[in-house]
Write a protein that holds these residues in place. Structure first.
Motif, PDB file in Angstrom:
ATOM      1  N   GLU A  78       0.832  -1.203   0.000  1.00  0.00           N
ATOM      2  CA  GLU A  78       0.000   0.000   0.000  1.00  0.00           C
ATOM      3  C   GLU A  78       0.865   1.250   0.000  1.00  0.00           C
ATOM      4  O   GLU A  78       0.562   2.221  -0.690  1.00  0.00           O
ATOM      5  N   ILE A  79       1.926   1.240   0.793  1.00  0.00           N
ATOM      6  CA  ILE A  79       2.836   2.382   0.819  1.00  0.00           C
ATOM      7  C   ILE A  79       3.470   2.560  -0.550  1.00  0.00           C
ATOM      8  O   ILE A  79       3.526   3.672  -1.092  1.00  0.00           O
ATOM      9  N   ARG A  80       3.945   1.481  -1.156  1.00  0.00           N
ATOM     10  CA  ARG A  80       4.547   1.559  -2.497  1.00  0.00           C
ATOM     11  C   ARG A  80       3.517   2.055  -3.509  1.00  0.00           C
ATOM     12  O   ARG A  80       3.830   2.839  -4.397  1.00  0.00           O
ATOM     13  N   GLY A  81       2.262   1.621  -3.352  1.00  0.00           N
ATOM     14  CA  GLY A  81       1.190   2.071  -4.250  1.00  0.00           C
ATOM     15  C   GLY A  81       0.978   3.570  -4.171  1.00  0.00           C
ATOM     16  O   GLY A  81       0.782   4.239  -5.195  1.00  0.00           O
ATOM     17  N   ILE A  82       1.005   4.114  -2.968  1.00  0.00           N
ATOM     18  CA  ILE A  82       0.844   5.557  -2.796  1.00  0.00           C
ATOM     19  C   ILE A  82       2.005   6.294  -3.453  1.00  0.00           C
ATOM     20  O   ILE A  82       1.806   7.301  -4.130  1.00  0.00           O
ATOM     21  N   ILE A  83       3.202   5.777  -3.284  1.00  0.00           N
ATOM     22  CA  ILE A  83       4.367   6.404  -3.921  1.00  0.00           C
ATOM     23  C   ILE A  83       4.238   6.332  -5.442  1.00  0.00           C
ATOM     24  O   ILE A  83       4.488   7.311  -6.150  1.00  0.00           O
ATOM     25  N   GLU A  84       3.823   5.194  -5.949  1.00  0.00           N
ATOM     26  CA  GLU A  84       3.687   5.026  -7.399  1.00  0.00           C
ATOM     27  C   GLU A  84       2.577   5.898  -7.986  1.00  0.00           C
ATOM     28  O   GLU A  84       2.628   6.246  -9.163  1.00  0.00           O
ATOM     29  N   GLU A  85       1.582   6.276  -7.180  1.00  0.00           N
ATOM     30  CA  GLU A  85       0.551   7.197  -7.656  1.00  0.00           C
ATOM     31  C   GLU A  85       1.148   8.554  -7.989  1.00  0.00           C
ATOM     32  O   GLU A  85       0.594   9.306  -8.777  1.00  0.00           O
ATOM     33  N   HIS A  86       2.278   8.858  -7.392  1.00  0.00           N
ATOM     34  CA  HIS A  86       2.950  10.139  -7.609  1.00  0.00           C
ATOM     35  C   HIS A  86       4.237   9.962  -8.409  1.00  0.00           C
ATOM     36  O   HIS A  86       5.188  10.741  -8.275  1.00  0.00           O
ATOM     37  N   LYS A  87       4.253   8.949  -9.248  1.00  0.00           N
ATOM     38  CA  LYS A  87       5.426   8.584 -10.036  1.00  0.00           C
ATOM     39  C   LYS A  87       5.903   9.738 -10.929  1.00  0.00           C
ATOM     40  O   LYS A  87       7.088  10.049 -10.962  1.00  0.00           O
ATOM     41  N   GLU A  88       4.988  10.363 -11.627  1.00  0.00           N
ATOM     42  CA  GLU A  88       5.369  11.439 -12.550  1.00  0.00           C
ATOM     43  C   GLU A  88       5.905  12.656 -11.797  1.00  0.00           C
ATOM     44  O   GLU A  88       6.854  13.295 -12.242  1.00  0.00           O
ATOM     45  N   GLU A  89       5.306  12.971 -10.645  1.00  0.00           N
ATOM     46  CA  GLU A  89       5.809  14.081  -9.829  1.00  0.00           C
ATOM     47  C   GLU A  89       7.240  13.808  -9.384  1.00  0.00           C
ATOM     48  O   GLU A  89       8.088  14.701  -9.407  1.00  0.00           O
ATOM     49  N   LEU A  90       7.510  12.570  -8.974  1.00  0.00           N
ATOM     50  CA  LEU A  90       8.851  12.195  -8.540  1.00  0.00           C
ATOM     51  C   LEU A  90       9.843  12.282  -9.693  1.00  0.00           C
ATOM     52  O   LEU A  90      10.940  12.823  -9.542  1.00  0.00           O
ATOM     53  N   LYS A  91       9.452  11.798 -10.862  1.00  0.00           N
ATOM     54  CA  LYS A  91      10.346  11.876 -12.024  1.00  0.00           C
ATOM     55  C   LYS A  91      10.653  13.327 -12.389  1.00  0.00           C
ATOM     56  O   LYS A  91      11.800  13.661 -12.713  1.00  0.00           O
TER      57      LYS A  91
END
Length: 101
Positions: A78-91
């Protein structure tokens, strides 16, 4: 294990806050003049590095805010999922941090 709505919202705020700090962290931690572990693609390395750092920080944040034990309340997926929801922002934060060094 499903996170309740308030905990998930708080964790999502934490992830967004950490992503906003990434470009400054890259400028301070990874100067442009050095090659990162001899990797050809620095962006992919930095993406994996910051996903791991944010994931670890999220785990500590969640443990501290809920006073729960690791096995009893959270699911790392679930934590990884939340991070992946913001994948483009992180990139984008990584690219911004690299271009400003």
């Amino acid at each position: 294990m499903q996170l309740d709505h308030t905990v998930r919202r708080s964790l999502e705020w934490y992830v967004k806050h950490r992503i906003q700090e990434v470009s400054d962290d890259i400028r301070q931690t990874f100067p442009r003049s050095s090659r990162i572990w001899k990797c050809q693609n620095e962006s992919d390395f930095l993406y994996g590095y910051y996903v791991g750092r944010i994931e670890e920080g999220s785990l500590h944040y969640l443990l501290k805010s809920t006073r729960a034990t690791v096995g009893g309340y959270m699911d790392m997926f679930e934590i990884r999922g939340i991070i992946e929801e913001h994948k483009e922002e992180l990139k984008k934060a990584i690219i911004t941090g690299q271009s400003e060094t």
